[in-house]
Design an enzyme around this catalytic site. Sequence first.
Site, PDB file in Angstrom:
ATOM      1  N   ASP A   1      41.360  44.792  41.846  1.00  0.00           N
ATOM      2  CA  ASP A   1      40.240  43.896  42.157  1.00  0.00           C
ATOM      3  C   ASP A   1      40.114  43.578  43.642  1.00  0.00           C
ATOM      4  O   ASP A   1      41.084  43.564  44.388  1.00  0.00           O
ATOM      5  CB  ASP A   1      40.371  42.580  41.375  1.00  0.00           C
ATOM      6  CG  ASP A   1      41.737  41.908  41.536  1.00  0.00           C
ATOM      7  OD1 ASP A   1      42.759  42.617  41.574  1.00  0.00           O
ATOM      8  OD2 ASP A   1      41.774  40.666  41.628  1.00  0.00           O
TER       9      ASP A   1
ATOM     10  N   GLU B   1      43.856  40.705  39.487  1.00  0.00           N
ATOM     11  CA  GLU B   1      45.129  40.103  39.949  1.00  0.00           C
ATOM     12  C   GLU B   1      44.882  38.764  40.604  1.00  0.00           C
ATOM     13  O   GLU B   1      45.694  37.851  40.523  1.00  0.00           O
ATOM     14  CB  GLU B   1      45.854  41.054  40.910  1.00  0.00           C
ATOM     15  CG  GLU B   1      47.267  40.616  41.248  1.00  0.00           C
ATOM     16  CD  GLU B   1      47.373  39.486  42.245  1.00  0.00           C
ATOM     17  OE1 GLU B   1      48.277  38.643  42.114  1.00  0.00           O
ATOM     18  OE2 GLU B   1      46.526  39.413  43.168  1.00  0.00           O
TER      19      GLU B   1
HETATM   20 ZN   LIG Z   1      45.407  38.641  47.324  1.00  0.00          ZN
HETATM   21 ZN   LIG Z   2      46.884  41.117  46.452  1.00  0.00          ZN
END
Ligand SMILES: [Zn+2]
Ligand SMILES: [Zn+2]
Length: 434
Positions: free
Chosen positions: A101, A167
């Site tokens: 991401d 994440e």
């Molecule tokens: Zn980050």
């Molecule tokens: Zn990261």
Amino acid sequence: MRHSLLVAALLALLPCSALAADAQMEALATKVDGKVQAWRRDIHQHPELGNREVRTAKLVAEHLRALGFDDVRTGIATTGVTAVLRGGQPGPRIALRADMDALPVTERSDLPFASKATSTFRGEPVGVMHACGHDAHVGILLGVAEALASIKAELPGEILFVFQPAEEGPPDGEEGGAEEMLAQGIFDRFKPQAVFGLHVFSTLNAGQVGWRSGPAMAASDRFNIVVQGRQTHGSRPWGGVDPIVASADLIGTAQTIVSRRQDISRLPVVLSFGAIKGGIRYNIIPDAVELVGTIRTFDEGMRQAVFADLKNVAESVAKAHGATAVVKVPDTKGNPVTANDPALTARVVPSLRKAVGDANVVEMGLVMGAEDFSFYAREVPGFFFFVGATPRGQDAIKAPSNHSPEFFLDEEALKVGTRAMLQVVLDHQHGTGG
Ligand SMILES: [Zn+2]
Ligand SMILES: [Zn+2]
């Protein structure tokens, strides 16, 4: 190649298996360097926010299928992809993880492949940028996958490749990230004996890798505070309750939670406000102000104490202003401490030294950044290491950090990350680590 004479001299001292593995690593990595760079640039130019990594996941899945991996699964935890490489020889089962991401950040760079992407985040139009370098993680892991697939017949063991969304956290109201990947059973279908991951990092220079045994990265928790006042005309503050002044006071007092109440000589603690929202017009005192932020800790007792203190400060300061505060701390499920398994770390660090040279391997202090890799490393022994991103010769401590619109990845990091991860895997699978 810089140390070729030294390397040649040292190779003569190494046992045959290690020598073979080293030469194999360099040959394998060299073959994929160009592709890793191309993937990284392509993904950098087409960044996608958490749980929206549709294009990235498609690229990953197509490549893993083309490499002939088994059990290529897509759509895990929204856009996650997993696949298994079964080596032709008996050996350990491990997992390798990359996150996919990007962040709601507008890139400030003149790179030819700079991101021009936009999206919406929390209802607002935003630029989108791989400001945390997850583009590099995907490129490196695709390269490692291709390199290992090319020696499948002689490769010991089985490797689960995990390409994970979100994440940085899923969008409000959604589940996502490592915890959701696990909730959807990736370690039930394939239980690894160890899990490995890496992160490119601005505070190290290109060429360097960093590691730490035991707790390495902080637990992170979000908070959300709504200070409720009563709206009035800006010229008549006495006609209402001003949540802006109350919030300013609240933010100031909250600074004492860490500086006056926590024993920061023992372990570090951070409390930061990240967004303040209130008001629409210069002459209206608004009804409410929303404050959000993050808390970073390494100890459960300290974590709980900061939660309680923040709630108390917010409610009490608001009350002193005649306002009220609704405090959610933690606001959503946070990330636990990322801890590297000491025994695994001791075995793996020699592989890092082999891959990049002793002088380039740095033992790190505690990192206040958090990682949802922590969820995998809670399930099985894990090792997560850092790869320097700031160009050589620049002061890495002063370089724009991860998440900055000026975060800059020297592409030497791609080569170093690919070599380090490949060496770690080859040594681990052959049992030729430290
Ligand atoms: Zn980050
Ligand atoms: Zn990261």
